[in-house]
Design an enzyme around this catalytic site. Structure first.
Site, PDB file in Angstrom:
ATOM      1  CG  ASP A  94     -57.410  63.933 197.524  1.00  0.00           C
ATOM      2  OD1 ASP A  94     -57.374  65.152 197.309  1.00  0.00           O
ATOM      3  OD2 ASP A  94     -58.106  63.145 196.863  1.00  0.00           O
TER       4      ASP A  94
ATOM      5  CG  HIS B 198     -57.755  64.952 193.820  1.00  0.00           C
ATOM      6  ND1 HIS B 198     -58.709  64.292 194.563  1.00  0.00           N
ATOM      7  CD2 HIS B 198     -58.420  65.517 192.785  1.00  0.00           C
ATOM      8  CE1 HIS B 198     -59.889  64.461 194.014  1.00  0.00           C
ATOM      9  NE2 HIS B 198     -59.750  65.193 192.924  1.00  0.00           N
TER      10      HIS B 198
ATOM     11  CB  SER C  52     -62.674  64.096 191.641  1.00  0.00           C
ATOM     12  OG  SER C  52     -62.661  65.256 192.430  1.00  0.00           O
TER      13      SER C  52
END
Length: 223
Positions: free
Chosen positions: A173, A204, A119
């Site tokens: 996600d 995610h 991320s």
């Protein structure tokens, strides 16, 4: 960076590591976040590897109402048109450069170092890898995206134009849209980078299939 982060967490797969993986966590987490994942990787056949898990400094994050949390840079919004915290991204990338230099001083050359991140951490890992002046072993970018796209053509390091890049993302996600990641992958491909794209039916997060693929890729780039 708004403050000096604490020393990174470290783990090794054996004595006298001959390669290093610098792995950056995501927003709001810390260096311990991916230690369990590293322990699940099948790195059989590789010489000993040192994992380095930096901790992001604490800072207010606009996207989260100014709440102070571990962050590599400020985020206003997660879309292509949102303003980017260029200064914060570059400051965190400079910190990663310091960690690379420390590994070099410990006897691990740059071409035996992988930059990895999840991320927000993946943003920094990718940014730093594409601009590092000497050849790295690879960039492992998970559930992340390409930031500061406009400056990349002028700043890209010639030594890493053929850098192995592993990009993975979840089709479900709802934090970092898969479309945002794919847009970055397409731009990298247009610039001549060989990106290995992996898509998974996940949110995610990280899934078992992805862990297997990461292990196989690491054995290829560090073998």
């Amino acid at each position: 960076m708004t403050e000096t982060p604490p020393p990174p967490l470290e783990a090794t797969t054996g004595e006298h590591p001959q390669a290093s993986i610098i792995w950056l966590h995501g927003l709001g987490a810390d260096g311990y976040d991916f230690l369990p994942i590293a322990r699940e990787l099948d790195l059989s056949g590789l010489a000993p590897v040192r994992f380095i898990f930096p901790h992001a400094p604490m800072m207010p994050v606009t996207l989260n109402g100014g709440y102070v949390m571990p962050a590599w840079y400020d985020i206003v919004a997660l879309d292509r048109s949102a303003p980017e915290d260029a200064a914060g991204i570059r400051a965190s990338a400079a910190y990663i450069e310091d960690l690379i230099a420390r590994e070099n001083a410990r006897g691990v050359p740059s071409n035996r170092i992988v930059l990895a991140g999840f991320s927000q951490g993946g943003v920094i890992a990718l940014h730093a890898a594409l601009r590092h002046p000497t050849r790295l072993a690879g960039a492992l970018i998970l559930s992340s995206y390409l930031a500061l796209r406009e400056s990349l053509p002028a700043e890209a390091a010639a030594a890493n134009r053929d850098l192995p890049i592993f990009m993975a993302h979840g089709s479900m996600d709802n934090i970092v849209a898969e479309a945002l990641a794919l847009n970055g992958e397409k731009q990298l491909a247009a610039l001549g980078y060989a990106v290995e794209w992996h898509g998974y039916a996940m949110a995610h997060s990280v899934c078992p299939e992805e862990i297997l693929d990461i292990g196989d890729w690491l054995k290829r780039v560090l073998g």
